[in-house]
Design a protein around this motif. Structure first.
Motif, PDB file in Angstrom:
ATOM      1  N   VAL A 338       0.876  -1.172   0.000  1.00  0.00           N
ATOM      2  CA  VAL A 338       0.000   0.000   0.000  1.00  0.00           C
ATOM      3  C   VAL A 338       0.914   1.223   0.000  1.00  0.00           C
ATOM      4  N   ALA A 339       0.615   2.199  -0.868  1.00  0.00           N
ATOM      5  CA  ALA A 339       1.498   3.368  -0.969  1.00  0.00           C
ATOM      6  C   ALA A 339       1.653   4.034   0.390  1.00  0.00           C
ATOM      7  N   GLU A 340       2.891   4.439   0.688  1.00  0.00           N
ATOM      8  CA  GLU A 340       3.187   5.022   1.994  1.00  0.00           C
ATOM      9  C   GLU A 340       2.399   6.313   2.236  1.00  0.00           C
ATOM     10  N   GLU A 341       2.228   7.124   1.181  1.00  0.00           N
ATOM     11  CA  GLU A 341       1.449   8.362   1.323  1.00  0.00           C
ATOM     12  C   GLU A 341       0.038   8.042   1.794  1.00  0.00           C
ATOM     13  N   VAL A 342      -0.495   6.944   1.297  1.00  0.00           N
ATOM     14  CA  VAL A 342      -1.861   6.576   1.647  1.00  0.00           C
ATOM     15  C   VAL A 342      -1.955   6.227   3.137  1.00  0.00           C
ATOM     16  N   SER A 343      -1.019   5.401   3.612  1.00  0.00           N
ATOM     17  CA  SER A 343      -1.093   5.038   5.029  1.00  0.00           C
ATOM     18  C   SER A 343      -0.842   6.257   5.910  1.00  0.00           C
ATOM     19  N   ARG A 344       0.026   7.163   5.437  1.00  0.00           N
ATOM     20  CA  ARG A 344       0.283   8.359   6.239  1.00  0.00           C
ATOM     21  C   ARG A 344      -0.976   9.234   6.327  1.00  0.00           C
ATOM     22  N   CYS A 345      -1.667   9.407   5.209  1.00  0.00           N
ATOM     23  CA  CYS A 345      -2.901  10.218   5.229  1.00  0.00           C
ATOM     24  C   CYS A 345      -3.955   9.584   6.131  1.00  0.00           C
ATOM     25  N   LEU A 346      -3.974   8.265   6.142  1.00  0.00           N
ATOM     26  CA  LEU A 346      -4.936   7.565   6.990  1.00  0.00           C
ATOM     27  C   LEU A 346      -4.602   7.778   8.475  1.00  0.00           C
ATOM     28  N   TYR A 347      -3.336   7.626   8.804  1.00  0.00           N
ATOM     29  CA  TYR A 347      -2.938   7.776  10.209  1.00  0.00           C
ATOM     30  C   TYR A 347      -2.986   9.236  10.647  1.00  0.00           C
ATOM     31  N   ARG A 348      -2.910  10.154   9.677  1.00  0.00           N
ATOM     32  CA  ARG A 348      -3.033  11.577  10.032  1.00  0.00           C
ATOM     33  C   ARG A 348      -4.492  12.001  10.103  1.00  0.00           C
ATOM     34  N   GLY A 349      -5.358  11.255   9.502  1.00  0.00           N
ATOM     35  CA  GLY A 349      -6.786  11.556   9.596  1.00  0.00           C
ATOM     36  C   GLY A 349      -7.380  12.280   8.404  1.00  0.00           C
ATOM     37  N   SER A 350      -6.576  12.628   7.382  1.00  0.00           N
ATOM     38  CA  SER A 350      -7.182  13.295   6.218  1.00  0.00           C
ATOM     39  C   SER A 350      -7.935  12.274   5.368  1.00  0.00           C
ATOM     40  N   MET A 351      -7.519  11.002   5.459  1.00  0.00           N
ATOM     41  CA  MET A 351      -8.310   9.924   4.863  1.00  0.00           C
ATOM     42  C   MET A 351      -8.982   9.198   6.028  1.00  0.00           C
ATOM     43  N   THR A 352     -10.284   8.944   5.900  1.00  0.00           N
ATOM     44  CA  THR A 352     -10.976   8.318   7.034  1.00  0.00           C
ATOM     45  C   THR A 352     -11.331   6.856   6.773  1.00  0.00           C
TER      46      THR A 352
END
Ligand SMILES: *[C@@H]1O[C@H](CO)[C@@H](O)[C@H](O)[C@H]1NC(C)=O
Ligand SMILES: *[C@@H]1O[C@H](CO)[C@@H](O)[C@H](O)[C@H]1NC(C)=O
Length: 425
Positions: A338-352
């Motif tokens: 899974v792309a690292e940017e994606v997991s980062r956005c998820l853990y930061r909360g911009s992706m829910t």
């Protein structure tokens, strides 16, 4: 007694005052429209439990008393008339069963009509075939949840570039609608029976909103009108390639739903570059090939939702999809991490929400962050090794609502084949 200047003035004032009321009397509903309303009424009835037509009493003024009728004044040969400009058939209330019968061909005689709305009911038969040609002021046509159907034998006068062979076979009523030059909103939702292809002529229309959900429309998606803001053609039988439809700029397209069709196509990269797109929904549509998502431009707003689940998409997990608020890529054939940017956005909360279950993903790079409580992450049925799955589980607080991390049925590792870790606090 001789008239004094003051009585003359009085009479003059009376004459002035009487002028507006005389005008009111003379601007009555144009007779053609009245006849058309009579025809429309005689072809339709309230279903039991509906009382839409209770106000349609033809001894009274339709413009003043009929439910669903709005009139505007109009000059005809120097004579002031009222014309029907808006016609709404049915109440649209959830508890009203609506109307039954058919739409009278006289509808095409209400030539000042700008808005035609037909609410859910049991109205069947065709849409009067020439309304697109005759009703030149139509701006909005909305016919929802009625068993309206094609084909229609029609006079096709007024239609440009229509090949002779098109005259054979079923002709969908929507073929005729875009020829109304002012049409902006066309909603023919869940009528189920609309057949044939979306006409190529539609690309020249000035449509803002096109909704053809839940019909039986076939063929490829033609090039779309550049003015379009909203397009749904989900739950039809569209097929073929998608690239041509998105070849020309669509600067305002914000909502796109082509789910539940049977394309033989990749996802055109141009779709990801649409500057205003907020909702991208093409699930269950037989899409294949790798996802080529160009890097997001700084100014581009993020997507609220991207749902490309239940297709046959392959290749790597695109990093640029990190800009989605909710991302559904489950039930595809994606490989790698899974792309690292994606997991980062998820853990930061911009992706829910991230649904990536049922792929061939090998890892999820959990960033050294504590994710918010509210995310939904689903990674079951992938090809993750046990250490990788355990690392993801360790990175998550106990409050995450559901996470499934497991192995895919097709993985080389057979030891934990089909094994699913389910961590539910
Ligand atoms: C439309 O109006 C014309 C004349 O006003 C009339 O002859 C014709 O029958 C009408 N058409 C329909 C479909 O009612
Ligand atoms: C799905 O797409 C593939 C090619 O990508 C094609 O061979 C197949 O016939 C399509 N299936 C359906 C149901 O359209």
């Amino acid at each position: 007694m001789a008239s004094t200047p003051s009585t003359l003035l009085h009479i003059f004032l009376l004459l002035l005052q009487s002028h507006p009321s005389q005008q009111q009397q003379s601007s009555s509903l144009c007779p053609t429209d009245k006849v058309a309303l009579l025809d429309i009424r005689s072809n339709l009835q309230d279903l039991p439990g509906s009382n839409f037509f209770s106000t349609w009493e033809f001894t009274r003024d339709p413009c003043a008393t009929f439910a669903g009728v709005v009139c505007s004044s109009d000059d005809q040969h120097g004579k002031q008339f009222l014309r029907v400009s808006v016609l709404t058939l049915g109440t649209g209330l959830a508890d009203s069963p609506g109307l039954t019968g058919s739409l009278s061909p006289s509808l095409a005689n209400i030539t000042a009509l700008t808005d035609l709305v037909v609410y859910s009911g049991r109205i069947s038969g065709p849409i009067p075939p020439d309304i697109g040609v005759r009703l030149r002021r139509l701006r909005r046509v909305s016919i929802s949840n009625n068993p309206i159907s094609g084909p229609i034998p029609v006079s096709l006068a007024g239609l440009p570039d229509l090949g002779q062979n098109k005259l054979r076979g079923p002709i969908p009523p929507l073929l005729l609608l875009p020829s109304s030059p002012s049409l902006k909103v066309l909603i023919l939702v869940a009528n189920g029976g609309l057949t044939g292809e979306i006409p190529r002529e539609i690309s020249a229309a000035q449509l803002l909103h096109l909704d053809l959900r839940g019909n039986s429309i076939t063929g490829a998606l033609p090039p779309l009108p550049s003015t379009l803001r909203y397009l749904s053609a989900s739950a039809n039988a569209l097929s073929g390639l998608l690239d041509a439809a998105f070849a020309a700029p669509l600067p305002d397209l914000a909502f796109l739903d082509l789910s539940m069709n049977a394309f033989t196509s990749r996802v055109p990269p141009a779709i990801f570059a649409l500057p205003r797109l907020s909702s991208l929904l093409i699930q269950h549509s037989n899409l294949s090939g790798p996802l080529a998502v160009p890097p997001r431009r700084e100014a581009s707003p993020s997507w609220a939702v991207v749902d490309l689940s239940h297709n046959m998409l392959s290749g790597e997990f695109p990093a640029a999809l990190a800009a989605a608020g909710s991302l559904y890529l489950n039930n595809n054939q994606l490989t790698g991490a899974v792309a690292e940017e994606v997991s980062r956005c998820l853990y930061r909360g911009s992706m829910t929400t991230l649904y990536a279950q049922h792929n061939y993903l090998t890892s999820f790079p959990a960033p050294p962050l504590t994710p918010p409580d509210s995310i939904a992450l689903c990674l079951s049925y992938n090809c993750m090794s046990l250490p990788s799955a355990a690392a993801i589980a360790r990175s998550l607080p106990g409050s995450i609502h559901f996470i499934f991390i497991g192995m895919c049925a097709g993985c080389a590792t057979t030891l934990l084949r089909n094994h699913i870790f389910t961590i539910i606090p």
